[in-house]
Design a protein around this motif. Sequence first.
Motif, PDB file in Angstrom:
ATOM      1  N   THR A 185      35.821  33.423  38.518  1.00 26.27           N
ATOM      2  CA  THR A 185      35.593  34.284  39.674  1.00 26.27           C
ATOM      3  C   THR A 185      36.733  35.285  39.775  1.00 26.27           C
ATOM      4  O   THR A 185      37.899  34.908  39.753  1.00 26.27           O
ATOM      5  CB  THR A 185      35.508  33.444  40.959  1.00 26.27           C
ATOM      6  N   VAL A 186      36.367  36.566  39.890  1.00 18.32           N
ATOM      7  CA  VAL A 186      37.341  37.657  39.952  1.00 18.32           C
ATOM      8  C   VAL A 186      37.075  38.464  41.208  1.00 18.32           C
ATOM      9  O   VAL A 186      35.924  38.791  41.508  1.00 18.32           O
ATOM     10  CB  VAL A 186      37.229  38.564  38.698  1.00 18.32           C
ATOM     11  N   GLN A 187      38.137  38.816  41.954  1.00 19.96           N
ATOM     12  CA  GLN A 187      38.010  39.620  43.176  1.00 19.96           C
ATOM     13  C   GLN A 187      38.579  41.005  42.916  1.00 19.96           C
ATOM     14  O   GLN A 187      39.665  41.147  42.350  1.00 19.96           O
ATOM     15  CB  GLN A 187      38.766  38.970  44.336  1.00 19.96           C
ATOM     16  N   CYS A 188      37.832  42.026  43.324  1.00 21.31           N
ATOM     17  CA  CYS A 188      38.256  43.418  43.145  1.00 21.31           C
ATOM     18  C   CYS A 188      38.607  44.005  44.502  1.00 21.31           C
ATOM     19  O   CYS A 188      38.088  43.582  45.530  1.00 21.31           O
ATOM     20  CB  CYS A 188      37.150  44.225  42.496  1.00 21.31           C
ATOM     21  N   MET A 235      44.990  33.317  33.389  1.00 22.91           N
ATOM     22  CA  MET A 235      45.258  33.937  34.686  1.00 22.91           C
ATOM     23  C   MET A 235      46.681  34.498  34.736  1.00 22.91           C
ATOM     24  O   MET A 235      46.920  35.505  35.375  1.00 22.91           O
ATOM     25  CB  MET A 235      45.013  32.940  35.806  1.00 22.91           C
ATOM     26  N   GLY A 236      47.597  33.851  34.046  1.00 25.54           N
ATOM     27  CA  GLY A 236      48.962  34.366  33.986  1.00 25.54           C
ATOM     28  C   GLY A 236      49.089  35.586  33.087  1.00 25.54           C
ATOM     29  O   GLY A 236      49.948  36.434  33.290  1.00 25.54           O
ATOM     30  N   ARG A 237      48.206  35.689  32.071  1.00 27.11           N
ATOM     31  CA  ARG A 237      48.248  36.817  31.137  1.00 27.11           C
ATOM     32  C   ARG A 237      47.143  37.829  31.424  1.00 27.11           C
ATOM     33  O   ARG A 237      46.767  38.612  30.557  1.00 27.11           O
ATOM     34  CB  ARG A 237      48.091  36.301  29.703  1.00 27.11           C
ATOM     35  N   TRP A 238      46.609  37.833  32.617  1.00 27.23           N
ATOM     36  CA  TRP A 238      45.497  38.708  32.979  1.00 27.23           C
ATOM     37  C   TRP A 238      45.761  40.177  32.649  1.00 27.23           C
ATOM     38  O   TRP A 238      44.913  40.839  32.058  1.00 27.23           O
ATOM     39  CB  TRP A 238      45.166  38.510  34.455  1.00 27.23           C
ATOM     40  N   PRO A 239      46.928  40.740  32.993  1.00 31.67           N
ATOM     41  CA  PRO A 239      47.161  42.160  32.675  1.00 31.67           C
ATOM     42  C   PRO A 239      47.109  42.456  31.171  1.00 31.67           C
ATOM     43  O   PRO A 239      46.622  43.517  30.770  1.00 31.67           O
ATOM     44  CB  PRO A 239      48.562  42.443  33.225  1.00 31.67           C
ATOM     45  N   GLN A 240      47.567  41.542  30.314  1.00 23.19           N
ATOM     46  CA  GLN A 240      47.515  41.781  28.875  1.00 23.19           C
ATOM     47  C   GLN A 240      46.079  41.715  28.354  1.00 23.19           C
ATOM     48  O   GLN A 240      45.736  42.388  27.385  1.00 23.19           O
ATOM     49  CB  GLN A 240      48.364  40.758  28.098  1.00 23.19           C
ATOM     50  N   ALA A 273      43.799  45.328  35.829  1.00 22.55           N
ATOM     51  CA  ALA A 273      44.546  44.239  36.471  1.00 22.55           C
ATOM     52  C   ALA A 273      45.104  44.660  37.818  1.00 22.55           C
ATOM     53  O   ALA A 273      45.280  43.827  38.711  1.00 22.55           O
ATOM     54  CB  ALA A 273      45.679  43.772  35.564  1.00 22.55           C
ATOM     55  N   GLN A 274      45.378  45.944  37.981  1.00 24.27           N
ATOM     56  CA  GLN A 274      45.893  46.441  39.259  1.00 24.27           C
ATOM     57  C   GLN A 274      44.840  46.350  40.358  1.00 24.27           C
ATOM     58  O   GLN A 274      45.175  46.170  41.521  1.00 24.27           O
ATOM     59  CB  GLN A 274      46.350  47.893  39.084  1.00 24.27           C
ATOM     60  N   HIS A 275      43.567  46.437  39.986  1.00 27.61           N
ATOM     61  CA  HIS A 275      42.498  46.467  40.983  1.00 27.61           C
ATOM     62  C   HIS A 275      41.647  45.195  41.017  1.00 27.61           C
ATOM     63  O   HIS A 275      40.888  44.989  41.958  1.00 27.61           O
ATOM     64  CB  HIS A 275      41.587  47.668  40.722  1.00 27.61           C
ATOM     65  N   CYS A 276      41.731  44.347  39.985  1.00 32.05           N
ATOM     66  CA  CYS A 276      40.912  43.135  39.906  1.00 32.05           C
ATOM     67  C   CYS A 276      41.810  41.944  39.594  1.00 32.05           C
ATOM     68  O   CYS A 276      42.630  42.006  38.688  1.00 32.05           O
ATOM     69  CB  CYS A 276      39.850  43.275  38.820  1.00 32.05           C
ATOM     70  N   GLU A 277      41.600  40.854  40.319  1.00 30.18           N
ATOM     71  CA  GLU A 277      42.470  39.683  40.179  1.00 30.18           C
ATOM     72  C   GLU A 277      41.627  38.413  40.053  1.00 30.18           C
ATOM     73  O   GLU A 277      40.713  38.181  40.839  1.00 30.18           O
ATOM     74  CB  GLU A 277      43.338  39.598  41.435  1.00 30.18           C
ATOM     75  N   PRO A 278      41.920  37.546  39.059  1.00 29.22           N
ATOM     76  CA  PRO A 278      41.162  36.292  38.940  1.00 29.22           C
ATOM     77  C   PRO A 278      41.505  35.350  40.092  1.00 29.22           C
ATOM     78  O   PRO A 278      42.660  35.211  40.470  1.00 29.22           O
ATOM     79  CB  PRO A 278      41.621  35.719  37.594  1.00 29.22           C
ATOM     80  N   ALA A 319      33.804  50.012  43.972  1.00 32.54           N
ATOM     81  CA  ALA A 319      33.724  50.775  42.726  1.00 32.54           C
ATOM     82  C   ALA A 319      34.296  49.960  41.563  1.00 32.54           C
ATOM     83  O   ALA A 319      33.709  49.916  40.474  1.00 32.54           O
ATOM     84  CB  ALA A 319      34.476  52.093  42.869  1.00 32.54           C
ATOM     85  N   TRP A 320      35.443  49.303  41.779  1.00 33.89           N
ATOM     86  CA  TRP A 320      36.026  48.482  40.720  1.00 33.89           C
ATOM     87  C   TRP A 320      35.180  47.237  40.468  1.00 33.89           C
ATOM     88  O   TRP A 320      35.093  46.760  39.333  1.00 33.89           O
ATOM     89  CB  TRP A 320      37.465  48.090  41.047  1.00 33.89           C
TER      90      TRP A 320
END
Length: 184
Positions: A121-124, A93-98, A105-110, A128-129
């Motif tokens: 579970t991931v929230q967009c 979760m800390g390295r999600w963007p990598q 990662a800008q539009h979806c977050e764990p 569309a995302w």
Amino acid sequence: MSGEQLPGPGAESDRPKAPELSGVDLARQALVAAKEQARARGAAVQQKKQARRGGLRSGARADGRDPLPLGAAINRLITERGWETPAAVGGVMGRWPQLVGPEVAQHCEPQKYDEDARVLTVQCDSTAWATQLRLLAPQLVARLNQDLGQGTVKLIKVLGPGGPARRYGPLRAPGSTGPGDTYG
């Protein structure tokens, strides 16, 4: 071969087979067994030494009472408590963007990880995302399992955006769900 009998071809099939353990589960089981054996051997020897010396004393050699560096103490705590998987997922979760790339990662977050069901579970931020991430989910599960260990994540649950707060008042029709019908 005096009196020895070899098992026949059907002897193995008569026994019920236990499920095969592999990977992290097998290593964890072996570690627990080794710790129990070492603790049993060490406790008896330690008690004899303490009885001879008249109690606990500090000595020239390292023992369990010596201070540890913070990183080593945390790693020891994680291993002893069996928190390897939750700690690894927290690192993801800390390295999600990598892992997923900066645009995703800008539009979806764990949001959370359910260890029992092995579901991330991931929230967009838009439907569309959310649709795009649902299409990428099998590839993302494979990448996460490659990084964390096979079988750590079985499913990615994708949530769409939350709708605006539901308002109730004189301008609402009874039983209407309002604008919430178009979100998620």
